[in-house]
Design a protein around this motif. Structure first.
Motif, PDB file in Angstrom:
ATOM      1  N   LEU A 231      10.025  15.314 -12.088  1.00  0.00           N
ATOM      2  CA  LEU A 231       9.451  13.972 -12.249  1.00  0.00           C
ATOM      3  C   LEU A 231       9.640  13.167 -10.957  1.00  0.00           C
ATOM      4  N   ALA A 232      10.833  13.279 -10.380  1.00  0.00           N
ATOM      5  CA  ALA A 232      11.111  12.558  -9.146  1.00  0.00           C
ATOM      6  C   ALA A 232      10.178  13.030  -8.032  1.00  0.00           C
ATOM      7  N   ALA A 233       9.977  14.335  -7.962  1.00  0.00           N
ATOM      8  CA  ALA A 233       9.118  14.893  -6.901  1.00  0.00           C
ATOM      9  C   ALA A 233       7.669  14.458  -7.107  1.00  0.00           C
ATOM     10  N   ALA A 234       7.216  14.505  -8.372  1.00  0.00           N
ATOM     11  CA  ALA A 234       5.829  14.123  -8.662  1.00  0.00           C
ATOM     12  C   ALA A 234       5.612  12.630  -8.365  1.00  0.00           C
ATOM     13  N   TYR A 235       6.585  11.797  -8.745  1.00  0.00           N
ATOM     14  CA  TYR A 235       6.481  10.353  -8.518  1.00  0.00           C
ATOM     15  C   TYR A 235       6.447  10.066  -7.006  1.00  0.00           C
ATOM     16  N   ALA A 236       7.340  10.731  -6.267  1.00  0.00           N
ATOM     17  CA  ALA A 236       7.398  10.519  -4.811  1.00  0.00           C
ATOM     18  C   ALA A 236       6.092  10.955  -4.157  1.00  0.00           C
ATOM     19  N   ALA A 237       5.523  12.051  -4.653  1.00  0.00           N
ATOM     20  CA  ALA A 237       4.251  12.535  -4.087  1.00  0.00           C
ATOM     21  C   ALA A 237       3.141  11.523  -4.365  1.00  0.00           C
ATOM     22  N   PHE A 238       3.170  10.965  -5.583  1.00  0.00           N
ATOM     23  CA  PHE A 238       2.157   9.956  -5.935  1.00  0.00           C
ATOM     24  C   PHE A 238       2.265   8.740  -4.995  1.00  0.00           C
ATOM     25  N   ILE A 239       3.503   8.299  -4.768  1.00  0.00           N
ATOM     26  CA  ILE A 239       3.720   7.137  -3.881  1.00  0.00           C
ATOM     27  C   ILE A 239       3.202   7.441  -2.473  1.00  0.00           C
ATOM     28  N   PHE A 240       3.497   8.646  -1.989  1.00  0.00           N
ATOM     29  CA  PHE A 240       3.034   9.053  -0.652  1.00  0.00           C
ATOM     30  C   PHE A 240       1.505   9.000  -0.593  1.00  0.00           C
ATOM     31  N   MET A 241       0.882   9.518  -1.625  1.00  0.00           N
ATOM     32  CA  MET A 241      -0.589   9.565  -1.629  1.00  0.00           C
ATOM     33  C   MET A 241      -1.176   8.156  -1.756  1.00  0.00           C
ATOM     34  N   PHE A 242      -0.518   7.331  -2.559  1.00  0.00           N
ATOM     35  CA  PHE A 242      -1.042   5.968  -2.733  1.00  0.00           C
ATOM     36  C   PHE A 242      -0.974   5.196  -1.408  1.00  0.00           C
ATOM     37  N   ILE A 243       0.164   5.311  -0.732  1.00  0.00           N
ATOM     38  CA  ILE A 243       0.307   4.600   0.557  1.00  0.00           C
ATOM     39  C   ILE A 243      -0.766   5.089   1.532  1.00  0.00           C
ATOM     40  N   THR A 244      -0.960   6.398   1.548  1.00  0.00           N
ATOM     41  CA  THR A 244      -1.937   6.968   2.484  1.00  0.00           C
ATOM     42  C   THR A 244      -3.356   6.519   2.131  1.00  0.00           C
ATOM     43  N   ALA A 245      -3.703   6.645   0.848  1.00  0.00           N
ATOM     44  CA  ALA A 245      -5.086   6.359   0.455  1.00  0.00           C
ATOM     45  C   ALA A 245      -5.396   4.866   0.532  1.00  0.00           C
ATOM     46  N   PHE A 246      -4.468   4.033   0.066  1.00  0.00           N
ATOM     47  CA  PHE A 246      -4.780   2.593  -0.010  1.00  0.00           C
ATOM     48  C   PHE A 246      -4.478   1.872   1.304  1.00  0.00           C
ATOM     49  N   TYR A 247      -3.236   1.967   1.750  1.00  0.00           N
ATOM     50  CA  TYR A 247      -2.860   1.168   2.922  1.00  0.00           C
ATOM     51  C   TYR A 247      -3.379   1.764   4.239  1.00  0.00           C
ATOM     52  N   ASP A 248      -3.444   3.096   4.302  1.00  0.00           N
ATOM     53  CA  ASP A 248      -3.871   3.727   5.546  1.00  0.00           C
ATOM     54  C   ASP A 248      -5.384   3.875   5.600  1.00  0.00           C
ATOM     55  N   TRP A 249      -5.934   4.632   4.660  1.00  0.00           N
ATOM     56  CA  TRP A 249      -7.364   4.939   4.739  1.00  0.00           C
ATOM     57  C   TRP A 249      -8.255   3.758   4.360  1.00  0.00           C
ATOM     58  N   THR A 250      -7.826   2.958   3.380  1.00  0.00           N
ATOM     59  CA  THR A 250      -8.692   1.859   2.938  1.00  0.00           C
ATOM     60  C   THR A 250      -8.470   0.599   3.764  1.00  0.00           C
ATOM     61  N   MET A 251      -7.188   0.226   3.914  1.00  0.00           N
ATOM     62  CA  MET A 251      -6.917  -1.042   4.613  1.00  0.00           C
ATOM     63  C   MET A 251      -6.743  -0.872   6.120  1.00  0.00           C
ATOM     64  N   HIS A 252      -6.632   0.343   6.578  1.00  0.00           N
ATOM     65  CA  HIS A 252      -6.437   0.629   8.014  1.00  0.00           C
ATOM     66  C   HIS A 252      -5.245  -0.128   8.589  1.00  0.00           C
ATOM     67  N   ILE A 253      -4.163  -0.173   7.838  1.00  0.00           N
ATOM     68  CA  ILE A 253      -2.970  -0.866   8.323  1.00  0.00           C
ATOM     69  C   ILE A 253      -2.302  -0.014   9.399  1.00  0.00           C
ATOM     70  N   PRO A 254      -1.979  -0.608  10.549  1.00  0.00           N
ATOM     71  CA  PRO A 254      -1.228   0.175  11.535  1.00  0.00           C
ATOM     72  C   PRO A 254       0.208   0.360  11.036  1.00  0.00           C
ATOM     73  N   PHE A 255       0.668   1.593  10.974  1.00  0.00           N
ATOM     74  CA  PHE A 255       2.016   1.883  10.473  1.00  0.00           C
ATOM     75  C   PHE A 255       3.028   1.878  11.621  1.00  0.00           C
ATOM     76  N   GLN A 256       4.293   1.786  11.247  1.00  0.00           N
ATOM     77  CA  GLN A 256       5.357   1.899  12.238  1.00  0.00           C
ATOM     78  C   GLN A 256       5.294   3.290  12.878  1.00  0.00           C
ATOM     79  N   ARG A 257       5.300   3.317  14.207  1.00  0.00           N
ATOM     80  CA  ARG A 257       5.319   4.623  14.868  1.00  0.00           C
ATOM     81  C   ARG A 257       6.736   5.175  14.773  1.00  0.00           C
ATOM     82  N   PRO A 258       6.936   6.309  14.064  1.00  0.00           N
ATOM     83  CA  PRO A 258       8.302   6.803  13.850  1.00  0.00           C
ATOM     84  C   PRO A 258       9.020   7.066  15.163  1.00  0.00           C
ATOM     85  N   PHE A 259      10.308   6.747  15.164  1.00  0.00           N
ATOM     86  CA  PHE A 259      11.096   6.948  16.373  1.00  0.00           C
ATOM     87  C   PHE A 259      11.126   8.425  16.752  1.00  0.00           C
ATOM     88  N   ILE A 260      11.169   9.292  15.729  1.00  0.00           N
ATOM     89  CA  ILE A 260      11.255  10.725  16.058  1.00  0.00           C
ATOM     90  C   ILE A 260       9.983  11.205  16.762  1.00  0.00           C
TER      91      ILE A 260
END
Lengths: 668, 360
Positions: A635-664
């Protein structure tokens, strides 16, 4: 001619494809308004590019349709989570959230949707009738009056949103000081900047709201292992949506008063959205006769702000359309859309383009009715969420908190701000310091300073107080503070009507009062204001007057509130011992678990910097469900995957929000 | 032989151009450009670039998608600092902004960019004008400004703002006494104050004025267009004026000076004014960061330069702003950028003092 234009406007809206776009706008508005930290302005920015090639009526059906209903659906976060969906729905939290905790979310939402629709319709009607009044209103109010109205807003919220007028006002002054961060009013000199580029600006509102309100409520759900409702679904009484609708109609006079107030406040540039709900709430508190439970779940505390904030949208449209003066940020975007459509604000919007103006009015009316009906249909399912296990809600909301805060300035500073405000919110909640005044003061503070200094320059120092409109507002401010203080005294003497066991479980603004934490917080504020005043001495003379005046007033009020807290602490110590009182304070209400939760949020903020938001937030969700929620791995893995996909689909692909460039990423 | 040589040269040139075009075409095909706008959505700058972007996407070879990122903060410093230091230089991002040359020249706190190191793509010209309350004059006579029944109170954004500097310099050149009140943040604050009679002069961009509040201030309100701020070239020569304001009978600053004093303007304020014109050759401009590859830069530049002749864009611009497109060529923008660092120390000092005076 007016009737013809009205009819023609209606025909425009019902013609294809305008009606289709209106439907789409309403649908989007319902969802965007319900997402904490997103709201109508984000929606307008998202939709604007799609309107370039549309006809004007279709374009405004889409944009206004979406925008009009976000103040209806933002009630969901206010009532269900205790998080103001937007600045215009803060006051709804005061009574809406306690109602949800009593298991009456359906009733609160039913009343809110009905009032939103009625307020929106009434606002549109008043808008139509008030168009000739806008010029006299605009010319009567000069800069001093904008200062006084802002002061009224802060005084109103400060005195209405807690159990101590002094504490409310101190928090208002704290918000005003946060508003002084960044460039000074009259020159580019940065104040309280410390060489940090993020602090060249006033802190973004969204990070402050989400940190201050959402984090404490989330950790309440996380630490108390409870649902939003403190009563079981089979025990909730009188909470039906139909009851909410009946409440709205039973209080029809309050709806009309609040809507009218909403329209006229909406007309005033720069003030409308932020004070309209509090003005209506204040009016409801002060004009209600008989027994009231404001602040503890009084339905009238939902009806007044929800009627006013939808009506305000109509009011704000008037100066935008007729004078090209956008009342707020959202209206600036609509004005931009107007220009791109080749329409010009001015008399032609009331003459040759009157049918377009009325099409906008009809759009507001239809959107408000349809969205209320839609939300009522969905509402039954939405309201069930109050009985869901809190551990399953926390991950979803925390994702909105992180991503919503990021929308402020798209900087790591936003997340640090949210975290700091979360910690502050936790301490404020535990010690009975009200949070809403901070928000309104942060919104109005910069404008207040501007208005004050401009007024002093033009009319002479305090010479502007001789202006009739200014002193009339001044009298209203005094009446508000005195009236509320005496009301508080009366309330303290009277007994609450709730079941005392239930009352103890409710999360009421300013309701908890841990004296040791209150003293710690007051000490923090003393240090904060003293340091801010000392730093201000080095500012340019024009830039230092306001912060020094604010700090001085705050320190005086703090003396009063410290005295009251010391008395409470002394009583508690007298009953047991200092050591016991201290230990109780720290363990009371799972304070330690609360601080642990804050640490988790802090680690996630660091994770966002290190590996980026998508992975860090998903990792938090996964770890939360495993360690706090004790949920199975799948359940934890499925929920985390859903959150990852939601952030990607809504905030990244739809809203084109510039994300923090990871330090790594920078390492490789 | 001559003909052969000419043909060979022409063929080489055509091949080179075709090659460049092919390379440029390839560069942005299927890519996305982020246009960083330093102000929030809804303002004049945002509205302008929102009109530009769909057409620029068409005119840049390869037809990239272009999205707008509103990076507001610190009066535009944040986005300019970003473009000057952190913006990726792979052609994926461009800065679309009013340029803060005065901030750079006066070494304003927080400035971390240097326009001379960035790559200028092009700019858009602005027509600057002032609207006054008729009551500051006698019988509507422009030359009597400041002598009417109402004092001349000038609304400003901030003493370091280009608009405010031009306004104050203009009044000082004309020798008119005025009270300067900065702190009116944006048109939404200035225009109600003007309508209520609190202030009597506001500076504005003619495009934004005519598109929004022109009617409310002048036709329905107490205002009149008072003066057009003359543009000057790099050598300080006065440039031909904007036809729109000429048709409305609005004099230029130089003409008004002649009417009031019988001479052309001169003196330290006029010298400072010419420097300001040189530094603000355009209202809005497009930049790419240092180190951007030529093929990306040339493609964006080609797209920008095609806009003033693109019928669809011209129509969209006129529909939105009610005036023709006024573009500043790349060379002028690049020259202006290069000139920021070469302003004399004496002039820099003048501006620093003049800004400080406005803060008093």
């Amino acid at each position: 001619m007016i009737f013809e234009a009205l009819l023609s406007g209606l025909m425009h809206v019902f013609s294809w494809p305008a009606i289709g776009y209106l439907g789409l706008g309403i649908f989007l508005g319902v969802w965007l308004g319900a997402l904490p930290g997103v709201g109508g302005i984000t929606g307008l920015i998202l939709l604007l590019p799609f309107t370039y090639t549309m006809e004007p009526v279709s374009a405004f059906a889409l944009m206004l349709g979406m925008f009009a209903v976000t103040t209806t659906s933002d009630t969901i976060a206010s009532v269900m989570l205790g998080i103001p969906g937007t600045a215009a729905s803060q006051a709804t939290v005061m009574d809406g959230y306690p109602l949800a905790q009593k298991g009456q979310a359906n009733r609160a939402l039913g009343a809110a949707y009905t009032c939103s629709a009625l307020g929106g319709i009434f606002g549109a009607v008043v808008l139509t009738l008030s168009m000739p009044l806008i010029k006299p209103l605009l010319t009567t109010f000069s800069t001093p009056e904008y200062f006084m109205l802002s002061l009224l807003g802060i005084a109103m919220v400060g005195s209405l949103s807690g159990n101590s007028v002094a504490k409310g006002l101190v928090i208002g002054l704290f918000g005003m000081m946060l508003g002084t961060i960044g460039e000074g009013t009259f020159n580019g000199q940065p104040r309280y900047y410390f060489g940090i580029e993020y602090m060249l600006n006033t802190p973004p509102l969204v990070g402050v709201v989400l940190g201050l309100f959402a984090i404490p409520e989330l950790l309440e759900l996380a630490t108390k292992n409870t649902s939003i409702s403190r009563v079981r679904s089979d025990q909730s009484k009188g909470g039906g949506m139909l009851q909410g609708i009946k409440d709205a109609f039973a209080n029809w006079w309050l709806v009309i008063k609040s809507s009218t107030l909403g329209v006229y406040i909406g007309m005033l540039p720069g003030l409308g959205a932020s004070i309209v709900d509090w003005a209506a709430y204040g009016m409801a508190v002060q004009t209600t006769r008989g027994k009231s439970e404001f602040g503890r779940g009084d339905i009238r505390g939902v009806i007044a702000p929800e009627s006013a904030n939808n009506a305000q949208r109509g009011g704000a449209l008037i100066p935008t359309l007729t004078f090209g003066i956008p009342g707020d940020f959202a209206m600036s975007i609509l004005l931009g859309a107007l220009l791109i459509q080749g329409l010009r604000p001015g008399m032609q919007m009331l003459t040759t383009e009157l049918d377009i103006t009325y099409a906008m009015v009809w759009t507001l009316i239809i959107a408000n009715i349809v969205s209320a009906m839609l939300l009522m249909v969905l509402g039954r399912q939405v309201a069930r969420a109050i009985f869901i296990d809190g551990h399953l809600l926390v991950p979803l909301v925390i994702m909105f908190v992180f991503m919503g805060s990021w929308l402020g300035a798209q900087s790591m500073g936003d997340l640090i701000l949210m975290l700091s405000m979360g910690a502050l919110g936790l301490f404020m909640k535990r010690s009975g310091w009200p949070r809403p005044p901070l928000i309104i003061a942060l919104v109005l503070g910069p404008n207040m300073e501007n208005s004050l200094v401009i007024s002093n320059r033009i009319y002479g120092t305090l010479g502007w107080l001789e202006r009739t409109p200014s002193w009339i507002i001044g009298i209203i401010i005094v009446i508000t503070i005195v009236g509320t203080a005496s009301g508080l005294l009366r309330r303290k003497r009277s007994k609450p009507v709730d079941d005392p066991n239930l009352s103890a479980k409710l999360s009421i603004e300013g309701g908890e009062r841990n004296p040791i934490i209150a003293i710690m917080l007051a000490t923090f504020f003393v240090v904060f204001f003293a340091a801010a005043a000392v730093l201000a001495v080095d500012f340019h003379p024009t830039n230092r007057q306001y912060p020094i005046a604010v700090c001085t007033a705050a320190l005086l009020l703090l003396a009063a509130s410290l005295w009251s807290d010391l008395k409470a602490a002394r009583l508690s110590i007298a009953e047991s011992s200092f050591a016991t009182t201290w230990r109780d304070s720290m363990t009371d209400g799972d304070m330690q678990r609360g601080l642990t939760f804050i640490l988790w949020v802090a680690i996630t903020v660091f994770g966002c910097w290190l590996i980026g938001q998508k992975f860090a937030i998903s990792a938090l969700v996964f770890a939360y469900l495993i360690f706090w929620g004790k949920r199975p791995l799948w359940l934890a893995a499925a929920y985390a995957a859903f959150i990852f996909m939601f952030i990607t689909a809504f905030y990244d692909w739809t809203m084109h929000i510039p994300f923090q460039r990871p330090f790594i990423d920078k390492l490789f | 032989m001559k003909l052969f040589r000419k043909t060979l040269v022409a063929a080489t040139a055509v091949t080179a151009m075709w090659g460049t075009a092919a390379l440029t075409d390839d560069f942005y095909a299927g890519k996305t450009i982020t246009c960083v706008v330093p102000y929030a959505p809804g303002g004049g700058t945002d509205a302008f670039f929102r009109v530009v972007v769909p057409h620029l996407s068409r005119t840049i070879p390869g037809n990239p998608d272009i999205i707008i990122n509103n990076m507001s903060g610190a009066g535009g410093l944040k986005a300019n600092n970003y473009a000057g230091n952190e913006m990726p230089n792979d052609g994926s991002e461009i800065l679309c902004a009013p340029w803060l040359s005065v901030a750079q020249m006066t070494r304003r706190e927080g400035v971390r960019f240097d326009y001379s190191k960035m790559r200028a793509v092009g700019g858009e010209s602005a027509i600057n004008t002032a609207v006054v309350n008729k009551n500051i004059m006698i019988d509507g006579d422009r030359t009597t400004a400041g002598q009417g029944s109402q004092p001349l109170v000038v609304a400003g954004l901030a003493p370091s703002s280009t608009l405010d500097l031009r306004q104050r310099l203009g009044l000082d050149i004309l020798g008119i006494e005025y009270i300067y009140i900065p702190g009116y943040r944006g048109q939404a604050k200035q225009f109600p104050a003007f309508l209520s009679g609190e202030i009597s002069l506001i500076g504005t961009n003619f495009g934004s004025y005519s598109a929004t509040v022109g009617e409310a201030l002048v036709e329905q309100g107490p205002g009149m267009l008072w003066v057009e701020y003359s543009n000057t070239d790099a050598d300080g020569n006065v440039l031909p004026r904007a036809s729109q304001l000429e048709e409305l009978g609005v004099p230029t600053l130089v003409e008004l000076h002649q009417q009031m004093h019988g001479t052309n303007p001169s003196g330290e304020y006029w010298e400072a004014y010419k420097t300001l014109n040189l530094l603000t050759a355009m209202g809005l401009s497009v930049w790419m960061p240092e180190g951007t590859p030529d093929e990306a830069f040339n493609a964006v530049k080609a797209g920008w330069e095609a806009l003033p002749n693109d019928p669809e864009f011209i129509a969209a611009h006129e529909k939105a702003f009610g005036k023709p497109v006024g573009f500043v060529p790349y060379e002028a923008v690049a020259a202006a950028a290069a000139s920021v660092g070469s302003v004399s120390d004496e002039m820099v000092k003048f501006y620093q003092d003049y800004i400080a005076e406005g803060e008093q």
